[in-house]
Enzyme design. Sequence first.
Site, PDB file in Angstrom:
ATOM      1  N   ARG A  14       0.848  -1.199   0.000  1.00  0.00           N
ATOM      2  CA  ARG A  14       0.000   0.000   0.000  1.00  0.00           C
ATOM      3  C   ARG A  14       0.881   1.245   0.000  1.00  0.00           C
ATOM      4  NH1 ARG A  14      -1.654   1.828   4.623  1.00  0.00           N
ATOM      5  NH2 ARG A  14      -2.386  -0.173   5.410  1.00  0.00           N
ATOM      6  N   TYR A  30     -14.839  17.673 -15.810  1.00  0.00           N
ATOM      7  CA  TYR A  30     -15.349  16.304 -15.869  1.00  0.00           C
ATOM      8  C   TYR A  30     -16.542  16.153 -14.910  1.00  0.00           C
ATOM      9  CZ  TYR A  30     -15.276  11.206 -15.543  1.00  0.00           C
ATOM     10  OH  TYR A  30     -15.622   9.889 -15.549  1.00  0.00           O
ATOM     11  N   ASP A  70      -6.141  19.317 -14.769  1.00  0.00           N
ATOM     12  CA  ASP A  70      -6.448  17.945 -15.172  1.00  0.00           C
ATOM     13  C   ASP A  70      -6.055  17.832 -16.644  1.00  0.00           C
ATOM     14  OD1 ASP A  70      -7.675  15.628 -16.151  1.00  0.00           O
ATOM     15  OD2 ASP A  70      -9.365  15.779 -14.754  1.00  0.00           O
ATOM     16  N   LYS A 119      -7.414   6.797 -19.577  1.00  0.00           N
ATOM     17  CA  LYS A 119      -7.644   7.297 -20.931  1.00  0.00           C
ATOM     18  C   LYS A 119      -6.383   7.106 -21.774  1.00  0.00           C
ATOM     19  CE  LYS A 119     -11.436   8.316 -18.817  1.00  0.00           C
ATOM     20  NZ  LYS A 119     -11.702   9.585 -18.174  1.00  0.00           N
TER      21      LYS A 119
HETATM   22  C1  LIG Z   1     -12.221  10.003 -16.890  1.00  0.00           C
HETATM   23  C2  LIG Z   1     -11.809  11.285 -16.330  1.00  0.00           C
HETATM   24  C3  LIG Z   1     -11.632  11.463 -14.949  1.00  0.00           C
HETATM   25  C4  LIG Z   1     -11.920  10.340 -13.959  1.00  0.00           C
HETATM   26  O1  LIG Z   1     -11.055   9.265 -14.117  1.00  0.00           O
HETATM   27  P1  LIG Z   1     -11.434   7.727 -13.774  1.00  0.00           P
HETATM   28  O2  LIG Z   1     -10.178   7.008 -14.155  1.00  0.00           O
HETATM   29  O3  LIG Z   1     -12.617   7.359 -14.591  1.00  0.00           O
HETATM   30  O4  LIG Z   1     -11.715   7.664 -12.316  1.00  0.00           O
HETATM   31  C5  LIG Z   1     -11.194  12.694 -14.499  1.00  0.00           C
HETATM   32  N1  LIG Z   1     -10.963  13.713 -15.356  1.00  0.00           N
HETATM   33  C6  LIG Z   1     -11.137  13.585 -16.675  1.00  0.00           C
HETATM   34  C7  LIG Z   1     -10.864  14.738 -17.569  1.00  0.00           C
HETATM   35  C8  LIG Z   1     -11.553  12.376 -17.218  1.00  0.00           C
HETATM   36  O5  LIG Z   1     -11.742  12.263 -18.536  1.00  0.00           O
END
Ligand SMILES: *Cc1c(COP(=O)(O)O)cnc(C)c1O
Length: 379
Positions: free
Chosen positions: A46, A98, A170, A195
Amino acid sequence: MKFSTKAIRTGQQPDPATGSIIVPVYQTVNFVFDDIGRPHNYEYSRSANPTRTALEQCLASLEEAKFGLAFASGMAAVDAVLSLLRPGDHVVSAEHIYGGTYRLFEQVYIPRGISFTYVKGWQPEAFADALRPNTKLVWIETPANPLLQLVNVRAVAEITRRHGAKLVADNTFSTPYFQRPLTQGADIVLHSTTKYVSGHSDVIGGVVLTNDPWVHEQVKFHQNAAGAVPGPWDCWLSLRGLKTLAVRMRQHEANARAVAEFLSKHPKVLETIYPGLPSHPQHDLAKAQMDGFGAIVTFRVDGGNEAVRRFVKALKIWLFAESLGGVESLVCHPATMSHGTLTPEERLEVGITDGTIRLSVGIEDVDDLIDDLGQALAQ
Ligand SMILES: *Cc1c(COP(=O)(O)O)cnc(C)c1O
């Protein structure tokens, strides 16, 4: 070292025990101690795990960050950054973020005594106007989901720094291949590695990157204390994905440009939104602060949900699904999917009409992708 070399080599020295070229999946909970009070190196997975360390080091190098911490999901990474806040603190956020991040702000952090102001539009002055004495974080996504508005990172970073707050970017949509916000003044960058970073739609993950030792220590404390860590297999899959990030992003973008041009000339398309099109209101800013325009293309059709239903039913190659950033092309209906948690009024207010369609352009043959869009639009 340059980007592609770092993606393949940083944090990934041959395994010292065996010479293995590929970082092994250290599928272990614990590590033996050399002596009382002297762990050999790692102790408990962890807190840290060698496969995770390799991923963290590689991602940090690509974002030009000193520190990287990997999480079990993008939302766990968002949550870890929010752990910097205390009751009474305030966050200035771009309005276009998001949907899951917005839900976390509104439904988890407001009840815990954090307040949020959402900035209308993208002018840096609007961010400045929203600052309060207790503002600790400024939160941006650029380009934003799903309407691809940009925020001027340098300008907002300067405003944030003068106020003594920290700018969080982000960077999921752009990836470090197309944009490195830390080099433009952001304090914290995060990704949903689910992604493009992992890129093959087979792993959920997140990462927080920074050059700020205090931020790193706080987020690392939270990572270990709350424990939303990715397992070694997931880290290994993300590391494998990262190796081809540069070549994938080049192809994603080439395909996206062609798709955007096709849609922008199509008689049934009301509007095509892509930062790489000269018609995008912030095309010049995109050219100035990004090395490429990414591979998300959004467009609008007449006829609302019924027209969208006809279109997606007719598609043969594009898959109708949430998410983005994988090698396969996806089509998403923000009003009922990624932004389905917003009320209809909230959606209209941020410009997400029922006829808005978001594409995650994959790396299949672009002729097949365009033919498929053309025949589905003709239905
Ligand atoms: C998908 C996404 C998230 C969240 O990520 P997860 O891996 O689904 O928890 C946060 N910010 C953006 C811009 C995203 O596309």
